[in-house]
Motif scaffolding. Structure first.
Motif, short mmCIF file in Angstrom:
data_model
loop_
_atom_site.label_atom_id
_atom_site.label_comp_id
_atom_site.label_asym_id
_atom_site.label_seq_id
_atom_site.Cartn_x
_atom_site.Cartn_y
_atom_site.Cartn_z
N ALA A 81 0.84 -1.21 0.00
CA ALA A 81 0.00 0.00 0.00
C ALA A 81 0.87 1.25 0.00
CB ALA A 81 -0.95 0.00 1.20
N TRP A 82 1.88 1.28 0.87
CA TRP A 82 2.75 2.46 0.92
C TRP A 82 3.49 2.62 -0.40
CZ3 TRP A 82 7.77 3.79 0.11
CH2 TRP A 82 8.14 5.09 0.49
N LEU A 83 4.03 1.54 -0.94
CA LEU A 83 4.79 1.63 -2.18
C LEU A 83 3.95 2.17 -3.33
CD1 LEU A 83 6.79 -1.68 -1.85
CD2 LEU A 83 7.82 0.61 -2.04
N VAL A 84 2.73 1.67 -3.50
CA VAL A 84 1.88 2.13 -4.60
C VAL A 84 1.45 3.58 -4.35
CG1 VAL A 84 -0.29 1.77 -5.84
CG2 VAL A 84 1.16 -0.19 -5.25
N TRP A 85 1.09 3.90 -3.12
CA TRP A 85 0.74 5.29 -2.77
C TRP A 85 1.91 6.22 -3.09
CZ3 TRP A 85 3.14 8.29 1.04
CH2 TRP A 85 2.53 9.51 1.33
N HIS A 86 3.11 5.83 -2.70
CA HIS A 86 4.32 6.62 -2.93
C HIS A 86 4.59 6.79 -4.43
CE1 HIS A 86 8.39 8.13 -2.49
NE2 HIS A 86 8.89 7.06 -3.10
N ILE A 87 4.44 5.74 -5.19
CA ILE A 87 4.62 5.81 -6.64
C ILE A 87 3.70 6.89 -7.22
CG2 ILE A 87 4.12 4.57 -8.81
CD1 ILE A 87 5.00 1.99 -7.26
N ALA A 88 2.45 6.82 -6.85
CA ALA A 88 1.47 7.79 -7.37
C ALA A 88 1.76 9.20 -6.86
CB ALA A 88 0.06 7.36 -6.99
N ARG A 89 2.09 9.32 -5.58
CA ARG A 89 2.33 10.64 -5.01
C ARG A 89 3.53 11.33 -5.64
NH1 ARG A 89 0.36 13.83 -4.24
NH2 ARG A 89 1.26 14.82 -2.39
N VAL A 90 4.64 10.61 -5.81
CA VAL A 90 5.83 11.22 -6.39
C VAL A 90 5.56 11.62 -7.84
CG1 VAL A 90 8.21 10.77 -7.15
CG2 VAL A 90 7.49 10.18 -4.82
N GLN A 91 4.94 10.74 -8.60
CA GLN A 91 4.64 11.09 -10.00
C GLN A 91 3.71 12.29 -10.05
OE1 GLN A 91 3.72 7.77 -12.55
NE2 GLN A 91 2.48 9.03 -13.90
N GLN A 96 11.32 1.00 -10.04
CA GLN A 96 11.99 0.32 -8.93
C GLN A 96 11.00 -0.02 -7.83
OE1 GLN A 96 15.75 1.91 -7.51
NE2 GLN A 96 15.96 3.04 -9.42
N HIS A 97 10.16 0.94 -7.44
CA HIS A 97 9.20 0.69 -6.37
C HIS A 97 8.10 -0.29 -6.79
CE1 HIS A 97 11.01 3.28 -3.51
NE2 HIS A 97 10.72 4.41 -4.12
N THR A 98 7.73 -0.27 -8.06
CA THR A 98 6.74 -1.25 -8.53
C THR A 98 7.34 -2.65 -8.47
OG1 THR A 98 5.80 0.44 -9.98
CG2 THR A 98 5.16 -1.81 -10.40
N GLY A 99 8.61 -2.77 -8.81
CA GLY A 99 9.28 -4.06 -8.69
C GLY A 99 9.33 -4.53 -7.25
N GLN A 100 9.57 -3.61 -6.33
CA GLN A 100 9.56 -3.96 -4.91
C GLN A 100 8.18 -4.47 -4.48
OE1 GLN A 100 10.81 -0.30 -3.14
NE2 GLN A 100 12.96 -0.58 -3.71
N ALA A 101 7.14 -3.77 -4.91
CA ALA A 101 5.77 -4.17 -4.56
C ALA A 101 5.45 -5.55 -5.13
CB ALA A 101 4.77 -3.13 -5.05
N ALA A 102 5.87 -5.80 -6.37
CA ALA A 102 5.63 -7.10 -6.98
C ALA A 102 6.39 -8.20 -6.23
CB ALA A 102 6.04 -7.08 -8.46
N TYR A 103 7.59 -7.91 -5.81
CA TYR A 103 8.39 -8.87 -5.06
C TYR A 103 7.71 -9.20 -3.73
CZ TYR A 103 12.26 -10.98 -2.53
OH TYR A 103 13.05 -11.84 -1.80
N ILE A 104 7.24 -8.17 -3.03
CA ILE A 104 6.56 -8.39 -1.75
C ILE A 104 5.31 -9.23 -1.95
CG2 ILE A 104 5.33 -7.28 0.16
CD1 ILE A 104 7.30 -4.89 -0.23
N ARG A 105 4.55 -8.91 -3.00
CA ARG A 105 3.35 -9.70 -3.27
C ARG A 105 3.72 -11.17 -3.50
NH1 ARG A 105 -2.02 -8.77 -6.93
NH2 ARG A 105 -2.76 -10.89 -6.63
N GLY A 106 4.77 -11.40 -4.26
CA GLY A 106 5.23 -12.76 -4.50
C GLY A 106 5.64 -13.46 -3.22
#
Length: 169
Positions: free
Chosen positions: A42-52, A154-164
């Protein structure tokens, strides 16, 4: 290929990955942190959107989607309206919870639409415009947009890794 098409492709790849991470995810997995001090999906996806949102709105000279479209109120997070997650402590990152995958995807998609509308206006000469003099060398528009796309990947990759990780248990 036009410069606008290159950036549209880069940001569309981020959107595809954000959707893949959020598709069918449980709230438990969205909010869970894989270890002490680690970020949640949740934080990673929120952060991705917020920074963009923050960075593109600034260079485009417009209000952020976060406030302009009421996402800040909708999320109801105990964070300042201008927070992007940059420099967040572990405790601050832990505050991004309880937000649904639908809302995270909705906000990211709104930011993505605004980003595509902006990059559609770009021509090659625009990329050399100085947008941030706080760095040495000063940051150009081209460097800023590449930086945002890179950080988001990079952060999307982290989120995908955590989901995995979560799905393997």
């Amino acid at each position: 290929m036009e410069v606008s098409a290159v950036f549209a492709d880069a940001f569309s790849r981020v959107q595809e990955e954000v959707h893949a991470v959020l598709d069918g995810i449980s709230q438990v997995h969205l909010d869970a942190r894989p270890g002490p001090g680690a970020n949640s999906i949740a934080w990673l996806v929120w952060h991705i959107a917020r920074v963009q949102d923050d960075h593109v709105a600034e260079v485009a000279g417009r209000e952020q989607t976060w406030t302009a479209e009421g996402w800040h109120e909708r999320f109801g997070l105990p964070l300042a309206a201008d927070a992007t997650g940059y420099g967040h402590t572990s405790d601050q990152a832990a505050e991004v919870k309880g937000v649904t995958a639908t809302d995270l995807q909705g906000y990211y998609d709104a930011v993505h639409r605004a980003t595509l509308a902006y990059v559609a206006t770009l021509v090659p000469a625009d990329l050399d415009r100085i947008v941030d003099t706080n760095w040495d060398p000063a940051v150009t528009l081209g460097v800023r947009l590449v930086s945002v796309a890179n950080d988001n990947q990079q952060h999307t990759g982290q989120a995908a890794y955590i989901r995995g990780l979560f799905e393997s248990f």
